[in-house]
Design a protein around this motif. Structure first.
Motif, PDB file in Angstrom:
ATOM      1  N   TYR A  98     -26.230  25.113   6.106  1.00 48.08           N
ATOM      2  CA  TYR A  98     -25.172  24.189   5.713  1.00 48.08           C
ATOM      3  C   TYR A  98     -25.604  22.753   5.987  1.00 48.08           C
ATOM      4  CZ  TYR A  98     -20.734  21.895   5.079  1.00 48.08           C
ATOM      5  OH  TYR A  98     -19.747  21.041   4.627  1.00 48.08           O
ATOM      6  N   ALA A  99     -26.236  22.519   7.126  1.00 49.80           N
ATOM      7  CA  ALA A  99     -26.663  21.171   7.503  1.00 49.80           C
ATOM      8  C   ALA A  99     -27.649  20.582   6.501  1.00 49.80           C
ATOM      9  CB  ALA A  99     -27.260  21.184   8.907  1.00 49.80           C
ATOM     10  N   VAL A 100     -28.495  21.403   5.913  1.00 48.41           N
ATOM     11  CA  VAL A 100     -29.430  20.918   4.890  1.00 48.41           C
ATOM     12  C   VAL A 100     -28.662  20.401   3.676  1.00 48.41           C
ATOM     13  CG1 VAL A 100     -31.216  21.647   3.245  1.00 48.41           C
ATOM     14  CG2 VAL A 100     -31.390  22.319   5.640  1.00 48.41           C
ATOM     15  N   HIS A 101     -27.659  21.151   3.228  1.00 52.98           N
ATOM     16  CA  HIS A 101     -26.832  20.693   2.098  1.00 52.98           C
ATOM     17  C   HIS A 101     -26.061  19.432   2.480  1.00 52.98           C
ATOM     18  CE1 HIS A 101     -27.660  24.138  -0.388  1.00 52.98           C
ATOM     19  NE2 HIS A 101     -27.203  24.973   0.530  1.00 52.98           N
ATOM     20  N   TYR A 102     -25.542  19.419   3.686  1.00 53.81           N
ATOM     21  CA  TYR A 102     -24.794  18.272   4.196  1.00 53.81           C
ATOM     22  C   TYR A 102     -25.672  17.018   4.209  1.00 53.81           C
ATOM     23  CZ  TYR A 102     -22.553  15.380   7.816  1.00 53.81           C
ATOM     24  OH  TYR A 102     -21.990  14.345   8.519  1.00 53.81           O
ATOM     25  N   ALA A 103     -26.858  17.129   4.756  1.00 53.90           N
ATOM     26  CA  ALA A 103     -27.763  15.978   4.841  1.00 53.90           C
ATOM     27  C   ALA A 103     -28.129  15.450   3.459  1.00 53.90           C
ATOM     28  CB  ALA A 103     -29.031  16.349   5.614  1.00 53.90           C
ATOM     29  N   GLY A 104     -28.210  16.328   2.478  1.00 62.03           N
ATOM     30  CA  GLY A 104     -28.560  15.930   1.116  1.00 62.03           C
ATOM     31  C   GLY A 104     -27.391  15.412   0.301  1.00 62.03           C
ATOM     32  N   SER A 105     -26.186  15.506   0.830  1.00 58.00           N
ATOM     33  CA  SER A 105     -24.999  15.064   0.091  1.00 58.00           C
ATOM     34  C   SER A 105     -24.816  13.550   0.220  1.00 58.00           C
ATOM     35  CB  SER A 105     -23.754  15.780   0.620  1.00 58.00           C
ATOM     36  OG  SER A 105     -23.451  15.319   1.920  1.00 58.00           O
ATOM     37  N   ASP A 106     -24.050  12.991  -0.704  1.00 58.08           N
ATOM     38  CA  ASP A 106     -23.812  11.546  -0.672  1.00 58.08           C
ATOM     39  C   ASP A 106     -22.912  11.108   0.474  1.00 58.08           C
ATOM     40  OD1 ASP A 106     -25.405  11.040  -2.897  1.00 58.08           O
ATOM     41  OD2 ASP A 106     -23.728  11.242  -4.295  1.00 58.08           O
ATOM     42  N   HIS A 107     -21.828  11.848   0.718  1.00 61.75           N
ATOM     43  CA  HIS A 107     -20.832  11.417   1.689  1.00 61.75           C
ATOM     44  C   HIS A 107     -20.492  12.483   2.728  1.00 61.75           C
ATOM     45  CE1 HIS A 107     -20.270   7.877  -0.755  1.00 61.75           C
ATOM     46  NE2 HIS A 107     -20.110   8.651  -1.806  1.00 61.75           N
ATOM     47  N   GLY A 108     -21.238  13.582   2.728  1.00 57.43           N
ATOM     48  CA  GLY A 108     -20.976  14.649   3.682  1.00 57.43           C
ATOM     49  C   GLY A 108     -20.182  15.804   3.111  1.00 57.43           C
ATOM     50  N   ARG A 109     -19.770  15.698   1.873  1.00 60.64           N
ATOM     51  CA  ARG A 109     -19.022  16.790   1.248  1.00 60.64           C
ATOM     52  C   ARG A 109     -19.986  17.722   0.525  1.00 60.64           C
ATOM     53  NH1 ARG A 109     -14.331  13.018  -1.212  1.00 60.64           N
ATOM     54  NH2 ARG A 109     -13.217  12.674   0.734  1.00 60.64           N
ATOM     55  N   VAL A 110     -19.923  18.980   0.891  1.00 59.23           N
ATOM     56  CA  VAL A 110     -20.776  20.005   0.290  1.00 59.23           C
ATOM     57  C   VAL A 110     -19.893  20.889  -0.576  1.00 59.23           C
ATOM     58  CG1 VAL A 110     -22.296  21.963   0.779  1.00 59.23           C
ATOM     59  CG2 VAL A 110     -22.333  19.957   2.278  1.00 59.23           C
TER      60      VAL A 110
END
Length: 135
Positions: A98-110
């Motif tokens: 989940y953290a990988v998707h989170y880090a790659g998101s623009d504002h923290g929304r996955v």
């Protein structure tokens, strides 16, 4: 007292969390939080996909009823507190995925469709980054 750490994407894990609502320590006297920190670090080191996610720890995130809690944070992104995890490799992998998707998101929304099964039902709260509120 505060200890400076890198301000990039991070999982801050409570290292004093209980194993469950009834069990504080295992048969060897180790708390669930300490075991989850060890599992997070072990999984992180085993896969290069997680290199951009720091694993940090601190005593007590004040979410004791939700045991084995982590705070996911990054500059300029909504933060999340998740809990009620088993202190094991499977939970650590789901949190790091989940953290990988989170880090790659623009504002923290996955997007929900990208959430690993292992984090669904574990969200406790979200927190806005300094100077912002979420829409």
């Amino acid at each position: 007292m505060l200890t400076p750490v890198d301000d990039g994407p991070a999982i801050v894990a409570c290292n004093t969390c209980r194993h469950s609502t009834t069990d504080r320590e295992d048969d060897h006297g180790t708390r669930g939080g300490a075991q989850l920190v060890a599992a997070l670090r072990d999984v992180r080191e085993s896969d290069a996909r997680y290199a951009g996610i720091a694993v940090q720890e601190m005593p007590c995130l004040f979410a004791c009823a939700d045991f084995c809690t982590v705070h996911l944070r990054a500059p300029g992104k909504v933060g999340y507190v998740l809990g009620r995890f088993a202190a094991d490799r499977e939970a650590a992998t789901a949190i790091l995925d989940y953290a990988v998707h989170y880090a790659g998101s623009d504002h923290g929304r996955v997007p929900f469709k990208q959430w690993p099964q292992g984090v669904k039902g574990h969200f406790i709260t979200r927190t806005p980054p300094p100077g912002f509120v979420a829409e």
